[in-house]
Every structure is written in structure tokens, then in C-alpha cells.
Design a protein around this motif. Structure first.
Motif, PDB file in Angstrom:
ATOM      1  N   ILE A 409       0.845  -1.190   0.000  1.00  9.37           N
ATOM      2  CA  ILE A 409       0.000   0.000   0.000  1.00  9.37           C
ATOM      3  C   ILE A 409       0.881   1.241   0.000  1.00  9.37           C
ATOM      4  CG2 ILE A 409      -1.696   1.288   1.354  1.00  9.37           C
ATOM      5  CD1 ILE A 409      -2.724  -1.429   2.356  1.00  9.37           C
ATOM      6  N   SER A 410       0.471   2.262  -0.720  1.00  6.66           N
ATOM      7  CA  SER A 410       1.256   3.482  -0.826  1.00  6.66           C
ATOM      8  C   SER A 410       1.296   4.248   0.493  1.00  6.66           C
ATOM      9  CB  SER A 410       0.658   4.408  -1.889  1.00  6.66           C
ATOM     10  OG  SER A 410       0.789   3.865  -3.167  1.00  6.66           O
ATOM     11  N   ALA A 411       2.446   4.836   0.764  1.00  5.40           N
ATOM     12  CA  ALA A 411       2.519   5.890   1.775  1.00  5.40           C
ATOM     13  C   ALA A 411       2.210   7.225   1.114  1.00  5.40           C
ATOM     14  CB  ALA A 411       3.896   5.917   2.416  1.00  5.40           C
ATOM     15  N   VAL A 412       2.777   7.438  -0.063  1.00  6.03           N
ATOM     16  CA  VAL A 412       2.556   8.647  -0.868  1.00  6.03           C
ATOM     17  C   VAL A 412       2.593   8.247  -2.333  1.00  6.03           C
ATOM     18  CG1 VAL A 412       3.363  10.971  -1.440  1.00  6.03           C
ATOM     19  CG2 VAL A 412       3.757  10.067   0.845  1.00  6.03           C
ATOM     20  N   SER A 413       1.740   8.854  -3.133  1.00  5.93           N
ATOM     21  CA  SER A 413       1.849   8.693  -4.584  1.00  5.93           C
ATOM     22  C   SER A 413       1.609  10.041  -5.243  1.00  5.93           C
ATOM     23  CB  SER A 413       0.850   7.652  -5.112  1.00  5.93           C
ATOM     24  OG  SER A 413      -0.474   7.990  -4.768  1.00  5.93           O
ATOM     25  N   LEU A 414       2.248  10.244  -6.390  1.00  4.86           N
ATOM     26  CA  LEU A 414       2.128  11.501  -7.116  1.00  4.86           C
ATOM     27  C   LEU A 414       2.163  11.210  -8.609  1.00  4.86           C
ATOM     28  CD1 LEU A 414       2.149  14.670  -6.465  1.00  4.86           C
ATOM     29  CD2 LEU A 414       4.497  14.584  -7.313  1.00  4.86           C
ATOM     30  N   ALA A 415       1.258  11.833  -9.342  1.00  2.00           N
ATOM     31  CA  ALA A 415       1.233  11.697 -10.800  1.00  2.00           C
ATOM     32  C   ALA A 415       1.105  13.083 -11.412  1.00  2.00           C
ATOM     33  CB  ALA A 415       0.065  10.820 -11.235  1.00  2.00           C
ATOM     34  N   ILE A 416       1.804  13.287 -12.507  1.00  3.05           N
ATOM     35  CA  ILE A 416       1.776  14.585 -13.176  1.00  3.05           C
ATOM     36  C   ILE A 416       1.731  14.373 -14.686  1.00  3.05           C
ATOM     37  CG2 ILE A 416       4.303  14.697 -12.909  1.00  3.05           C
ATOM     38  CD1 ILE A 416       4.069  17.766 -13.044  1.00  3.05           C
ATOM     39  N   ALA A 417       0.886  15.137 -15.352  1.00  4.82           N
ATOM     40  CA  ALA A 417       0.824  15.163 -16.818  1.00  4.82           C
ATOM     41  C   ALA A 417       1.001  16.615 -17.240  1.00  4.82           C
ATOM     42  CB  ALA A 417      -0.519  14.620 -17.304  1.00  4.82           C
ATOM     43  N   TRP A 418       1.914  16.866 -18.179  1.00  7.57           N
ATOM     44  CA  TRP A 418       2.185  18.247 -18.570  1.00  7.57           C
ATOM     45  C   TRP A 418       2.605  18.306 -20.029  1.00  7.57           C
ATOM     46  CZ3 TRP A 418       5.639  14.963 -16.605  1.00  7.57           C
ATOM     47  CH2 TRP A 418       6.941  14.993 -17.049  1.00  7.57           C
ATOM     48  N   ARG A 419       2.472  19.494 -20.595  1.00  9.45           N
ATOM     49  CA  ARG A 419       2.863  19.741 -21.982  1.00  9.45           C
ATOM     50  C   ARG A 419       3.533  21.110 -22.042  1.00  9.45           C
ATOM     51  NH1 ARG A 419      -1.789  19.583 -24.079  1.00  9.45           N
ATOM     52  NH2 ARG A 419      -1.882  17.366 -24.609  1.00  9.45           N
ATOM     53  N   LEU A 420       4.629  21.187 -22.780  1.00  7.10           N
ATOM     54  CA  LEU A 420       5.353  22.445 -22.950  1.00  7.10           C
ATOM     55  C   LEU A 420       5.041  23.057 -24.307  1.00  7.10           C
ATOM     56  CD1 LEU A 420       8.882  21.397 -21.601  1.00  7.10           C
ATOM     57  CD2 LEU A 420       6.912  22.266 -20.309  1.00  7.10           C
ATOM     58  N   LEU A 474      -1.756  13.000   7.384  1.00  6.28           N
ATOM     59  CA  LEU A 474      -1.749  12.428   8.719  1.00  6.28           C
ATOM     60  C   LEU A 474      -0.487  11.594   8.939  1.00  6.28           C
ATOM     61  CD1 LEU A 474      -5.437  11.127   8.894  1.00  6.28           C
ATOM     62  CD2 LEU A 474      -4.536  13.240   9.888  1.00  6.28           C
ATOM     63  N   SER A 475      -0.169  11.378  10.199  1.00  2.00           N
ATOM     64  CA  SER A 475       0.862  10.403  10.560  1.00  2.00           C
ATOM     65  C   SER A 475       0.182   9.089  10.904  1.00  2.00           C
ATOM     66  CB  SER A 475       1.673  10.898  11.761  1.00  2.00           C
ATOM     67  OG  SER A 475       2.426  12.043  11.436  1.00  2.00           O
ATOM     68  N   ASP A 476       0.705   7.991  10.383  1.00  3.18           N
ATOM     69  CA  ASP A 476       0.172   6.675  10.713  1.00  3.18           C
ATOM     70  C   ASP A 476       1.309   5.661  10.648  1.00  3.18           C
ATOM     71  OD1 ASP A 476       0.574   6.141   8.010  1.00  3.18           O
ATOM     72  OD2 ASP A 476      -1.538   6.344   7.474  1.00  3.18           O
ATOM     73  N   GLY A 477       0.947   4.382  10.640  1.00  4.97           N
ATOM     74  CA  GLY A 477       1.964   3.344  10.660  1.00  4.97           C
ATOM     75  C   GLY A 477       2.813   3.282   9.414  1.00  4.97           C
ATOM     76  N   ARG A 478       2.343   3.873   8.315  1.00  3.27           N
ATOM     77  CA  ARG A 478       3.115   3.815   7.071  1.00  3.27           C
ATOM     78  C   ARG A 478       4.103   4.967   6.938  1.00  3.27           C
ATOM     79  NH1 ARG A 478      -2.140   2.643   5.306  1.00  3.27           N
ATOM     80  NH2 ARG A 478      -2.425   0.416   5.020  1.00  3.27           N
ATOM     81  N   ALA A 479       3.748   6.134   7.456  1.00  3.45           N
ATOM     82  CA  ALA A 479       4.630   7.290   7.301  1.00  3.45           C
ATOM     83  C   ALA A 479       4.144   8.428   8.194  1.00  3.45           C
ATOM     84  CB  ALA A 479       4.667   7.759   5.847  1.00  3.45           C
ATOM     85  N   SER A 480       5.056   9.308   8.537  1.00  2.00           N
ATOM     86  CA  SER A 480       4.684  10.503   9.298  1.00  2.00           C
ATOM     87  C   SER A 480       4.179  11.585   8.348  1.00  2.00           C
ATOM     88  CB  SER A 480       5.893  11.026  10.073  1.00  2.00           C
ATOM     89  OG  SER A 480       6.872  11.527   9.163  1.00  2.00           O
ATOM     90  N   ALA A 481       3.479  12.549   8.908  1.00  2.00           N
ATOM     91  CA  ALA A 481       3.007  13.673   8.110  1.00  2.00           C
ATOM     92  C   ALA A 481       4.170  14.438   7.504  1.00  2.00           C
ATOM     93  CB  ALA A 481       2.153  14.602   8.974  1.00  2.00           C
ATOM     94  N   ALA A 482       5.249  14.628   8.280  1.00  2.00           N
ATOM     95  CA  ALA A 482       6.412  15.361   7.776  1.00  2.00           C
ATOM     96  C   ALA A 482       7.050  14.627   6.602  1.00  2.00           C
ATOM     97  CB  ALA A 482       7.426  15.560   8.903  1.00  2.00           C
ATOM     98  N   TYR A 483       7.153  13.309   6.712  1.00  2.00           N
ATOM     99  CA  TYR A 483       7.721  12.533   5.610  1.00  2.00           C
ATOM    100  C   TYR A 483       6.862  12.669   4.357  1.00  2.00           C
ATOM    101  CZ  TYR A 483       9.047   8.447   2.848  1.00  2.00           C
ATOM    102  OH  TYR A 483       9.431   7.615   1.823  1.00  2.00           O
ATOM    103  N   ARG A 484       5.559  12.535   4.518  1.00  2.00           N
ATOM    104  CA  ARG A 484       4.682  12.616   3.349  1.00  2.00           C
ATOM    105  C   ARG A 484       4.789  13.986   2.674  1.00  2.00           C
ATOM    106  NH1 ARG A 484       0.794   8.992   6.505  1.00  2.00           N
ATOM    107  NH2 ARG A 484       0.485   7.224   5.089  1.00  2.00           N
ATOM    108  N   ARG A 485       4.824  15.030   3.482  1.00  2.00           N
ATOM    109  CA  ARG A 485       4.915  16.372   2.903  1.00  2.00           C
ATOM    110  C   ARG A 485       6.244  16.554   2.179  1.00  2.00           C
ATOM    111  NH1 ARG A 485       3.921  18.788   7.225  1.00  2.00           N
ATOM    112  NH2 ARG A 485       1.672  18.936   7.034  1.00  2.00           N
ATOM    113  N   ALA A 486       7.323  16.061   2.786  1.00  2.00           N
ATOM    114  CA  ALA A 486       8.634  16.190   2.144  1.00  2.00           C
ATOM    115  C   ALA A 486       8.692  15.385   0.850  1.00  2.00           C
ATOM    116  CB  ALA A 486       9.719  15.732   3.115  1.00  2.00           C
ATOM    117  N   MET A 487       8.094  14.201   0.868  1.00  2.00           N
ATOM    118  CA  MET A 487       8.157  13.351  -0.316  1.00  2.00           C
ATOM    119  C   MET A 487       7.330  13.904  -1.470  1.00  2.00           C
ATOM    120  SD  MET A 487      10.373  11.110   0.191  1.00  2.00           S
ATOM    121  CE  MET A 487      11.192  12.409   1.136  1.00  2.00           C
ATOM    122  N   LEU A 488       6.241  14.603  -1.193  1.00  2.00           N
ATOM    123  CA  LEU A 488       5.501  15.251  -2.279  1.00  2.00           C
ATOM    124  C   LEU A 488       6.430  16.153  -3.080  1.00  2.00           C
ATOM    125  CD1 LEU A 488       2.079  16.346  -0.749  1.00  2.00           C
ATOM    126  CD2 LEU A 488       2.438  14.735  -2.612  1.00  2.00           C
TER     127      LEU A 488
END
Length: 527
Positions: A409-420, A474-488
Motif C-alpha cells: 500500500i502506498s505511503a505517498v503517490s504523485l502523478a503529473i501530466a504536462w505539456r510544454l 496524517l501520521s500513521d503506521g506507514r509514514a509521518s506527516a512530515a515525511y509525506r509532505r517532504a516526499m511530495l
């Protein structure tokens, strides 16, 4: 005064193709799992229950049926989280059946998959080995004549079998040893004949039921499905059941009535259709299409997503679960939703007597595990716009962070689609995030920081700062809030580096002393 609803009627016998004949199993409850039927009704105790959550793979069985396009479809499924009645009319095998099925070659000898595990010392204590056997059995049934079994194919086939106490090497060697012989296939002609015989006995679940409330209903047409949804809104709506059935196995709930969408032919298709204007094209994925089928279609249009899909659950979950179910259950850590948000996907919600209504995916979620789905509606399709002819497709990147590489299960996931544009400015951008809010979310502030700006370090750092301000994880068993924010922020930075980004500062070697401190300093968001 309302007339109280009558209790659901007993379901007819469960029809299976098993060991070369059609079998009828009476008295199967709507919420009974396939594992329970195999072990307790048919005495096939070789199939095991380990985690009862579809993680360990001990319960894996092989299921064959005729796909919507008429081809013979083989799937490895987790029987512990598969409703027994969802395989009504299908053929089922456990590891015990491989030496006893007249449809298989061998005359009672070990199946080549079993023999390979013995020869290469890949057999374990016997608890998880049966599931490993069945995952490799399905791989062997799907393998073209003369095609080798590569290490990558073996890893993919075994991605849902996590318990390997003999180590990975001997099991992978056993899988690759199958290359030296042709596939030991089931007799396809006899199997098809038995499946058709089973289908004739099983009948049509879309038949009218008068005043009776059926315990298990699996309509074959969209019209019948919507009629049943309006008539019995209290019925539990399921597709593959890979998430919903956890209520039964983990929370010990009971379901009196089930409405199964998985046999609805119109919802099992993946099509390219015109949009409402007639000028554009949409990829339309039916809510009953399996994750395996849906991912193949998405990957065909956006090949860069392939590594991300490989990290989505294990193969039995991808064979059994559906994209519609992943979207509809509303989990904030559902891995498909950030990607679909980035791709501008929308959902089509259908009800009897009115045209389907469409919502942008990010607007479908109202709160934690709450969606805009009305009691008389079903999620019918997920639609994503395709580039117009001659228009360059957007670049796409998707990232998942979890404690285990596969089937986690993900702790954090991010997807981006862009065009220049021609000047190198961001002309289009969409960002989806998971694991950082109560719902799968669109990162609108980060998009605004990038849109119209050069695809450079200043704009990316501004978007990183916006991402960190935009969400309160949130902080939970998979990751802390600080970690999730930093990883974004880190995942957006990674995307930029992988697509032409050249930072102003010097490159960082992670084998140098104090590399971690230098990495933090280099990626710190500047005021």
C-alpha cells in the motif's frame, strides 16, 4: 405505511467446471468465499488461508472462463477474497487438481510446474507452495508455444506470492526451467464445451424475480443491472471484491444480498469512443474491466506509466480486481486515482431512466470513503481524453512510495501530466496526489505555480513549496506527516530531473560523506 422488504431468497446452486465435469454446489451463501467452498464443500484442503486479505498468495487458484471477446481467459485469483458466486459457470483448479484433471496431460504424474519446483528445491513447507504452483500454472497456460519463461515474467507471475522461505532463487529457477518444454495446456476444445454446458445450467441472472429479493444477483446487461440497483439499493455492490470482501474476512461482517457488476458485458469493455462534441476521442474503461485489462489500455496510450502499474498490487489482485472498484471505494491511498486525475479522467454514473451524469474524478469524492454515487446509481465507466490527431500527447510521470516494492500500500503517490509550448513554458499541467488527504486529490496550487512558467528550477521549486502547503497529511503506521509532505516535493523534483531538469547547484554523490545532509540542503524549499 411501507411494506417491509421480504428477506432475500436462497441462491440457486453454484455451478463450476471442476476435474473435467460440471458440478453443482448447493447452499452457497452470497457472502461465502471461494476458499471456503473449495476447502469446506469440496474437500480441497490443499488450498490454504494465510492472511485472508489477498496479500500472501497461499490461497491462489486458477480460474478459466470465456472473456467478453470470446477468447479463453486464464486468471490467477486470491480465493480468500473472491466471492464464490462470482465464479458461477467458470472452471476452477487448485494444486490438488493438477494430477487429477482429465483435461490436463500427465496421466496422474506431477504437473511440470510441480516437478520443476521439486527438481529445483523451490518447494516450501506446503502452506504457500500450492499458491506458488497455481501462479506458475496460469503463466504456463498463457505461454505461447516455443516461448521461454523469462525471469521478468516469473517475477510478475509471482508478485502476489510473498511467502518464499526457500528463497527467491530456486523458485525463479523452477519457473525458468519451464522454457525447456512446451506448455502443459488444458484441452481447450473440451474446456470450452464444458464452460458452455455450465453456462446453460447456470442460466441468466438478469431474469425477473417478481416480488422476491434474490440473495445474489449478477446481471449480464446494463439495463438489468440498473433495474436491480434501483429495486434493491440495500444490496452490497461488488465488482472484483478485492477490497470489499475484506469486510467479511477481516471485520467479520455478513452480507444478506449482493449485486455483482462483474458479469455485465457493457461494463467489461475497454473502448475508444468519440466525446460529446464528436471532435475528440475518449478512452472508455468499463467499471467491470479488470485492473489487468485497464492497465494494458492505459499503458498503450501512456507507455511511461508501465513501471507504476507494475507496483500496483500483485498479479492475482490485478486479475481479479477492477479499475471501477478501485475508483469507487474512495480510498485516499488508491493507486489508480492520482494517475487518472492527472489524465483528466471523469466518471460516468448511470441510473435507470436517466442519462448518465459525468463528474471529474476529483469531484467524485466528498470525504473519507464518501462519493457522489447516489443509491440508485452505479459507476459505469471511467473516461480519459485522448490527444487529438496531430496533437502531441502530454508527458506523464507517476511515482509510488511504499515500504515494500511490490504488492504494498502506498505511503505517498504523485502523478503529473504536462505539456510544454514551443518556448519551453508549461502550457498544460495536471497533478494528482494520494496518501496526503482524506480523498485522492488534485494539487491545484502546485499546478498554478507551474502553468505558464518556463520548465525550470524556479518554477519547480515554487510548485514544490505549493505542494507542501496545499496538503495536511496524517501520521500513521506507514509514514509521518512530515515525511509525506517532504516526499511530495521530492517526487516533483525527481520528475523534473528525469525530464530535462538541470539544477543550478552541483550534482550530489550519495556515496560521499554527509551526502544526506547535502541532499536535504539542495532540495530545501527556498523562501
Amino acid at each position: 405505511m411501507e411494506t417491509p422488504a421480504s428477506p432475500p431468497t436462497a441462491a440457486p446452486p453454484l455451478i463450476l467446471v471442476h476435474r473435467g465435469r460440471v458440478r453443482a454446489v448447493p447452499g452457497v451463501a452470497p457472502d461465502e468465499t471461494l476458499l471456503a467452498v473449495l476447502r469446506q464443500r469440496l474437500g480441497l484442503t490443499g488450498v490454504k488461508e494465510g492472511c485472508a486479505a489477498g496479500d500472501c498468495g497461499a490461497c491462489t487458484v486458477a480460474v478459466a472462463d470465456e472473456a467478453p471477446d470470446g477468447t479463453l481467459r486464464w486468471r490467477a485469483l486470491n480465493s480468500c477474497i473472491r466471492l464464490a458466486r462470482s465464479v458461477h459457470g467458470c472452471a476452477v483448479w487448485t494444486a490438488q487438481d493438477l494430477t487429477a484433471d482429465p483435461l490436463l496431460p500427465g496421466d496422474g504424474a506431477l504437473h511440470p510446474v510441480q516437478q520443476a519446483l521439486v527438481t529445483h528445491h523451490g518447494s516450501q513447507c506446503g502452506f504457500c507452495t500450492p499458491g506458488i504452483v497455481m501462479s506458475l500454472f496460469v503463466l504456463d497456460q498463457q505461454r505461447p508455444d516455443g516461448a521461454p519463461v523469462t525471469r521478468e515474467q516469473a517475477l510478475r507471475a509471482l508478485s502476489g506470492n510473498l511467502c518464499r522461505c526457500t528463497g527467491y532463487r530456486p523458485i525463479l529457477e523452477a519457473a525458468q526451467a519451464l522454457s525447456a518444454q512446451p506448455p502443459a495446456r488444458a484441452d481447450a476444445a473440451r474446456l470450452r464445451a464444458l464452460l458452455r454446458q455450465a453456462a446453460a445450467i447456470a442460466g441468466d441472472d438478469a431474469a425477473e424475480h417478481g416480488e422476491e429479493a434474490p440473495a445474489y444477483l449478477a446481471p449480464r446487461t446494463l439495463a438489468a443491472l440498473l433495474r436491480a440497483r434501483r429495486r434493491w439499493p440495500q444490496a452490497v455492490l461488488v465488482a472484483g471484491g478485492t477490497d470489499a470482501v475484506l469486510q467479511l474476512t477481516q471485520q467479520r461482517r455478513r452480507w444478506a444480498q449482493v449485486l455483482d457488476v462483474s458479469r455485465c458485458a457493457e461494463l467489461a469493455r475497454v473502448l475508444t469512443v468519440a466525446d460529446e462534441t464528436g471532435a475528440g476521442r475518449l478512452l472508455r474503461i468499463g467499471a467491470a474491466a479488470t485492473l489487468h485489462e485497464a492497465f494494458a489500455a492505459l499503458q498503450a496510450h501512456w507507455p511511461a506509466l508501465a513501471p507504476y502499474w507494475e507496483r500496483f498490487a500483485g498479479q492475482p489482485i490485478r486479475h481479479g480486481g477492477t479499475l471501477g472498484g478501485n475508483v469507487a471505494n474512495g480510498s485516499p491511498i488508491g493507486d489508480s486515482m492520482p494517475v487518472l486525475i492527472a489524465l483528466q479522467a471523469r466518471v460516468a454514473l448511470a441510473a435507470e431512466g436517466r442519462a448518465p451524469r459525468r463528474l471529474a474524478l476529483e469531484d467524485f469524492y466528498l470525504g473519507y470513503r464518501r462519493t457522489a454515487l447516489a443509491p440508485d446509481e452505479v459507476l459505469a465507466w471511467i473516461e480519459a481524453p485522448l490527444p487529438a490527431p496531430g496533437e502531441p500527447p502530454p508527458r506523464v510521470a507517476a511515482h509510488k512510495l511504499s515500504k515494500r516494492f511490490e504488492d504494498d500500500i502506498s505511503a505517498v503517490s504523485l502523478a503529473i501530466a504536462w505539456r510544454l509550448d514551443e518556448a519551453g513554458r508549461v502550457a498544460h499541467v495536471r497533478i494528482g496526489a494520494g496518501g496526503v488527504a482524506a480523498v485522492p486529490a488534485r494539487a491545484r496550487a502546485a499546478e498554478a505555480a507551474l502553468l505558464g512558467q518556463p520548465w525550470g528550477e524556479a518554477a519547480v521549486r515554487a510548485a514544490m513549496a505549493a505542494l507542501q502547503r496545499e496538503f495536511e497529511p496524517l501520521s500513521d503506521g506507514r509514514a509521518s506527516a512530515a515525511y509525506r509532505r517532504a516526499m511530495l516535493a521530492s517526487l516533483l523534483w525527481r520528475t523534473w530531473l528525469a525530464h530535462g531538469g538541470q539544477p543550478d547547484g552541483p550534482s550530489i554523490r550519495l556515496d560521499e560523506p554527509h551526502a544526506a545532509e547535502r541532499l536535504l540542503a539542495a532540495t530545501e524549499v527556498r523562501p
